[in-house]
Write a protein that holds these residues in place. Sequence first.
Motif, PDB file in Angstrom:
ATOM      1  N   ALA A  93     -15.366   6.289  -6.264  1.00  0.00           N
ATOM      2  CA  ALA A  93     -14.725   7.440  -6.050  1.00  0.00           C
ATOM      3  C   ALA A  93     -14.909   8.730  -7.142  1.00  0.00           C
ATOM      4  O   ALA A  93     -15.105   9.549  -7.083  1.00  0.00           O
ATOM      5  CB  ALA A  93     -13.117   7.015  -5.959  1.00  0.00           C
ATOM      6  N   ALA A 148     -12.001  -3.357  -6.571  1.00  0.00           N
ATOM      7  CA  ALA A 148     -11.213  -2.549  -7.046  1.00  0.00           C
ATOM      8  C   ALA A 148     -12.137  -1.544  -8.156  1.00  0.00           C
ATOM      9  O   ALA A 148     -12.206  -0.298  -7.990  1.00  0.00           O
ATOM     10  CB  ALA A 148      -9.951  -2.886  -7.945  1.00  0.00           C
ATOM     11  N   PHE A 171     -10.918  -9.482  -6.182  1.00  0.00           N
ATOM     12  CA  PHE A 171     -10.216  -8.290  -5.936  1.00  0.00           C
ATOM     13  C   PHE A 171     -10.711  -7.396  -7.008  1.00  0.00           C
ATOM     14  O   PHE A 171     -10.785  -6.115  -6.793  1.00  0.00           O
ATOM     15  CB  PHE A 171      -8.852  -8.616  -5.861  1.00  0.00           C
ATOM     16  CG  PHE A 171      -7.928  -7.390  -5.797  1.00  0.00           C
ATOM     17  CD1 PHE A 171      -8.015  -6.493  -4.680  1.00  0.00           C
ATOM     18  CD2 PHE A 171      -7.085  -7.001  -6.841  1.00  0.00           C
ATOM     19  CE1 PHE A 171      -7.304  -5.254  -4.619  1.00  0.00           C
ATOM     20  CE2 PHE A 171      -6.512  -5.928  -6.829  1.00  0.00           C
ATOM     21  CZ  PHE A 171      -6.516  -5.159  -5.808  1.00  0.00           C
ATOM     22  N   LEU A 172     -10.563  -7.737  -8.294  1.00  0.00           N
ATOM     23  CA  LEU A 172     -10.652  -6.823  -9.328  1.00  0.00           C
ATOM     24  C   LEU A 172     -12.215  -6.183  -9.229  1.00  0.00           C
ATOM     25  O   LEU A 172     -12.479  -4.996  -9.445  1.00  0.00           O
ATOM     26  CB  LEU A 172     -10.646  -7.476 -10.829  1.00  0.00           C
ATOM     27  CG  LEU A 172      -9.026  -7.813 -11.042  1.00  0.00           C
ATOM     28  CD1 LEU A 172      -9.168  -8.246 -12.500  1.00  0.00           C
ATOM     29  CD2 LEU A 172      -8.461  -6.326 -11.158  1.00  0.00           C
ATOM     30  N   THR A 193      -7.523 -17.457  -9.552  1.00  0.00           N
ATOM     31  CA  THR A 193      -8.331 -16.751 -10.524  1.00  0.00           C
ATOM     32  C   THR A 193      -9.431 -16.298  -9.751  1.00  0.00           C
ATOM     33  O   THR A 193      -9.995 -14.776 -10.079  1.00  0.00           O
ATOM     34  CB  THR A 193      -8.634 -17.587 -11.386  1.00  0.00           C
ATOM     35  OG1 THR A 193      -7.574 -18.300 -12.039  1.00  0.00           O
ATOM     36  CG2 THR A 193      -9.402 -17.078 -12.816  1.00  0.00           C
ATOM     37  N   TYR A 194      -9.945 -17.223  -8.928  1.00  0.00           N
ATOM     38  CA  TYR A 194     -11.326 -16.510  -8.374  1.00  0.00           C
ATOM     39  C   TYR A 194     -10.780 -15.295  -7.382  1.00  0.00           C
ATOM     40  O   TYR A 194     -11.611 -14.271  -7.155  1.00  0.00           O
ATOM     41  CB  TYR A 194     -11.665 -17.655  -7.195  1.00  0.00           C
ATOM     42  CG  TYR A 194     -12.204 -18.799  -7.804  1.00  0.00           C
ATOM     43  CD1 TYR A 194     -12.486 -18.949  -9.211  1.00  0.00           C
ATOM     44  CD2 TYR A 194     -12.202 -20.111  -7.166  1.00  0.00           C
ATOM     45  CE1 TYR A 194     -12.895 -20.040  -9.766  1.00  0.00           C
ATOM     46  CE2 TYR A 194     -12.735 -21.221  -7.928  1.00  0.00           C
ATOM     47  CZ  TYR A 194     -13.212 -21.226  -9.054  1.00  0.00           C
ATOM     48  OH  TYR A 194     -13.384 -22.397  -9.599  1.00  0.00           O
ATOM     49  N   GLY A 195      -9.837 -15.220  -6.339  1.00  0.00           N
ATOM     50  CA  GLY A 195      -9.507 -14.193  -5.765  1.00  0.00           C
ATOM     51  C   GLY A 195      -9.251 -13.090  -6.452  1.00  0.00           C
ATOM     52  O   GLY A 195      -9.508 -11.995  -6.311  1.00  0.00           O
ATOM     53  N   MET A 196      -8.829 -13.191  -7.930  1.00  0.00           N
ATOM     54  CA  MET A 196      -8.456 -11.983  -8.642  1.00  0.00           C
ATOM     55  C   MET A 196      -9.666 -11.389  -9.228  1.00  0.00           C
ATOM     56  O   MET A 196      -9.883 -10.285  -9.219  1.00  0.00           O
ATOM     57  CB  MET A 196      -7.590 -12.637  -9.994  1.00  0.00           C
ATOM     58  CG  MET A 196      -6.827 -11.508 -10.732  1.00  0.00           C
ATOM     59  SD  MET A 196      -6.021 -12.273 -11.784  1.00  0.00           S
ATOM     60  CE  MET A 196      -7.034 -11.684 -13.391  1.00  0.00           C
ATOM     61  N   TYR A 211     -15.197   9.848  -1.624  1.00  0.00           N
ATOM     62  CA  TYR A 211     -14.643  10.674  -0.693  1.00  0.00           C
ATOM     63  C   TYR A 211     -13.456  11.605  -1.324  1.00  0.00           C
ATOM     64  O   TYR A 211     -12.864  12.408  -0.964  1.00  0.00           O
ATOM     65  CB  TYR A 211     -13.935   9.663   0.256  1.00  0.00           C
ATOM     66  CG  TYR A 211     -12.738   8.999  -0.268  1.00  0.00           C
ATOM     67  CD1 TYR A 211     -11.402   8.998  -0.144  1.00  0.00           C
ATOM     68  CD2 TYR A 211     -13.105   7.760  -1.041  1.00  0.00           C
ATOM     69  CE1 TYR A 211     -10.373   8.095  -0.538  1.00  0.00           C
ATOM     70  CE2 TYR A 211     -12.153   6.715  -1.614  1.00  0.00           C
ATOM     71  CZ  TYR A 211     -10.675   7.111  -1.354  1.00  0.00           C
ATOM     72  OH  TYR A 211      -9.791   6.136  -1.884  1.00  0.00           O
ATOM     73  N   ILE A 212     -13.251  11.342  -2.694  1.00  0.00           N
ATOM     74  CA  ILE A 212     -12.243  12.255  -3.404  1.00  0.00           C
ATOM     75  C   ILE A 212     -13.046  13.633  -3.598  1.00  0.00           C
ATOM     76  O   ILE A 212     -12.488  14.733  -3.051  1.00  0.00           O
ATOM     77  CB  ILE A 212     -11.888  12.006  -4.784  1.00  0.00           C
ATOM     78  CG1 ILE A 212     -11.274  10.438  -4.772  1.00  0.00           C
ATOM     79  CG2 ILE A 212     -11.141  12.866  -5.521  1.00  0.00           C
ATOM     80  CD1 ILE A 212     -10.848   9.721  -6.068  1.00  0.00           C
ATOM     81  N   LEU A 269     -14.469   0.286  -5.917  1.00  0.00           N
ATOM     82  CA  LEU A 269     -14.067   1.517  -5.466  1.00  0.00           C
ATOM     83  C   LEU A 269     -13.860   2.628  -6.347  1.00  0.00           C
ATOM     84  O   LEU A 269     -14.137   3.811  -6.180  1.00  0.00           O
ATOM     85  CB  LEU A 269     -12.610   1.141  -4.931  1.00  0.00           C
ATOM     86  CG  LEU A 269     -12.677   0.315  -3.376  1.00  0.00           C
ATOM     87  CD1 LEU A 269     -11.426  -0.115  -3.059  1.00  0.00           C
ATOM     88  CD2 LEU A 269     -13.199   1.421  -2.454  1.00  0.00           C
ATOM     89  N   LEU A 270     -13.279   2.085  -7.583  1.00  0.00           N
ATOM     90  CA  LEU A 270     -13.061   3.059  -8.551  1.00  0.00           C
ATOM     91  C   LEU A 270     -14.443   4.035  -8.953  1.00  0.00           C
ATOM     92  O   LEU A 270     -14.620   5.350  -8.979  1.00  0.00           O
ATOM     93  CB  LEU A 270     -12.561   2.451  -9.795  1.00  0.00           C
ATOM     94  CG  LEU A 270     -12.038   3.708 -10.642  1.00  0.00           C
ATOM     95  CD1 LEU A 270     -10.565   4.071 -10.162  1.00  0.00           C
ATOM     96  CD2 LEU A 270     -11.673   2.779 -12.021  1.00  0.00           C
TER      97      LEU A 270
END
Lengths: 104, 623, 174
Positions: free
Chosen positions: B616, B609, B605-606, B599-602, B621-622, B612-613
Amino acid sequence: MSSVPITAFLALALILFCIGLYGALTKRNTIIVLISIELMLNAVNINLVTFSKYGMTPAITGQVFAVFVIAVAAAEVAVGIAILLALYRNRRTVNIDEINTMKH
Amino acid sequence: MENAWLIPLFPLLSFVFLLLFGRKLKEGSAYAGILLTLASLVFSVIVLVERMAAPASYKAEAVWLKIGELELTAGFEVNQLNALMLVIVSLVSFLVHTYSKGYMHGDDRFHVFYAYLGLFTFAMLGLVLSPNLLQTYIFWELVGVGSFLLIGFYYFKNEARAAAKKAFIMTRIGDVGLLIGMILLFWQVGSFEYDEIFAAVEAGSISGTMITLTAILIFIGAVGKSGQFPLHTWLPDAMEGPTPVSALIHAATMVAAGVYLVAATFPLFAASETAMMTVAIIGAFTAIFAASIGLAQTNIKRVLAYSTVSQLGYMMLALGSAGYVAGVFHLMTHAFFKALLFLAAGSVIHALHHKQNIEEMGGLWKKLPLTGPLFLMGTLAISGVPLFSGFFSKDEILIAVWAHGNYFLFILAVIAAFFTAFYMFRLFFMVFTGEARSPLGNVQESPATMTMPMVVLGVLAVVAGYVNTPWFGTFLGDWLVEGNEALGHGHIEGPAWIMIVATLVSLAGIFLAYLMYYKKSLARDWFTSRAPITYSIVRNKYFIDEFYNLSVVYATRSVSLFLRFIELFLVEGLMKLVAGVVSLLGKSGSRFQNGQIQTYGMAAFLGLAVLLLIFALTGGYIG
Amino acid sequence: MTLSGEFLAFMSLAIVAVVGGMLLLNLTKVVHMVLGLFFTFASIAGIFILLSAEFLGVVQILVYSGAITIIMLFGIMLTRHQDEEEQPTVGAWKRVLLLIGVLSFGALFYIGIYGLDFGTTPAALHVSNTEQIGMALYRDFVIPFELMSVLLLVALIGAIVLSRKDDGKEAEKQ
């Protein structure tokens, strides 16, 4: 001679990385989690080797680093499995959801 | 004199030492306490002798706190009054230490008793050495603590617990007055030093009203400590403590601290006619009021307690009538003969196995061959019979009052003297003469550790008066006021008939008591049967306690009950609400901490993400 | 993009690798998963060779397909397993959330790498590849190389200590 574009290799690495990530975060068996992590490391290796050939400054260095990564991954697996075995002896389980002492 | 600061340290050492090792020493604790107070006594006497030879007072102090421009100092001072008080306190304390060895023999908490005595003696000696009001206040409160601990020494008795609490709270009421007065003075003068305050008073830099106000506030503190009306009720109740404690604290030293405080700040009082008048009136009223209650009491210690209240009233009256010398003189003689009376009473109680009701005593003169005469000496001294110490000091007070022009107060004082003589001899006759009114068991004279201090005090009770007499010179008075005009004259000349009146009055009191309680030619209920209401009022101490219970205590109780409800429902409710919200937040937060690494890792990671979104979409870079 | 032999080789290897990964995610038996992964590792070795890293390809087969997979199998055998991979720990909504996260992550990076071409001439890495790596290792990367050997030693000893210590404890318990 670059009939296969660099994007193809990178995309393959990306797909494998995503698969590894998903597996590492969802699988219940600790061994599978470890394997997923190996998969992620392998995806990184593909990237390294790809850039070593098609990168901005192509050089052998990328491959050397891939060698290092493989060595570290091997060490990691050895220790990881050893920890897993020790844990299994103490707790009689390899399920990652039952290993939640971090809660306390 | 430079080493006078050592004097209070000996009892402090005794206190600390007995706290640490008292449990092992058991009754050997007494020797530690006795030896250390003896050291204090020796030093005190040396200081007194030095002070007599020296031309001026000695004062040493160091800066204690520095707040901006203000400096608070701590130190000690040896002037005439201090030196005299040092000797009185350390002498009585030493004698009481010795006496207690016999009196407290066999008590489980023997060493604790001695430790408390040490603490009290330390505080009292520190009090009399203080050169400024702040330090005085600190030791003033420490003395209160010592008194509290010792009154409540038999804490397993309900009465003792209640008495200790009562003493603490009632003196505390007075202390608030003292504190306010002190702060007002500091505000006006910018210093707690006695010297600077007096200098400011003399220079007229404080307004007259302010002087009156501060003087009266300080006097309220003295009223609390010295058991003056209307805060006197704690003192008789304090008799629940062991008798040596009554002798030390509630007769000779602590209750005299109020008188000492007024004496130490005397120039302040002298500058305000109103304040002086207040002191005199309260003193005179207390003197006659307490004496009248003393007429009807049947507990040996309570009679003495009311007599103490009454005598303290006398001292206040003297101070309020500009009789500085008379007040301090009476303070000294009273310390000796009242301590003697208490110790003798303690000896009687000890011999009778803790029986305190005089109705049950009688005929002890033969059985207690040493205590009896000593008690008689004390009684004669307090009654003001000529040639005993009380006679001279009481005489001084009467002259001072007369000379000051308070004729009404003078009459009150004379009546109080009559009452005093009467109830003291009533006590004496009831305890020592006639037949025993109840089976007394095996009565034996007390051991030497108890009788020796009494003998010393007995001698002092007789001779202490001769340091200041109209016949042989007023040595004490001259010395006390030497070099300080603000304190008034060493001796006030008064008409010779005052001495004769005082003698006649006390003899009349003794004679009446003799008729009623020895010869029994006058029935005991001669008065009580004629005025039963008066008798019952006096017997119940004018219902002061009941009045306090109904008014002050009841009001306080209802207010505190009301506040308790507020506390329970409003404050506590709010508190629970706040705590509940926080703990709810915490609980919901802790549900995320489930220990699942995935859960922690998730979550991590989320988060990446999403970052990054955002990167972007916001022209990364888009772009 | 011509249909060259190289392209065909890449495509087949890539498909095998991805399918192996998918099998890892979807199979229920642990042993099957590991076997699926074996194919992935092997085809990655092929990819390495395509990328003119012959030495790395061989190392990949030796270390991953050989050693690591075998260690994993031993790990599986030494620990008791329900053969069936049970219900995943994470709830369904979490899996969906994670899937969305992973997909968007992949999509973002794909946008980044799409059409990437540095236009440089590939280095001649396939010529005496092993020699080149050896030269680089011993000339430029001696210290990391030596540190790596220390790391491997530490891992070796650590693994032994970790698995032995508990033997001792077990023995004490019994």
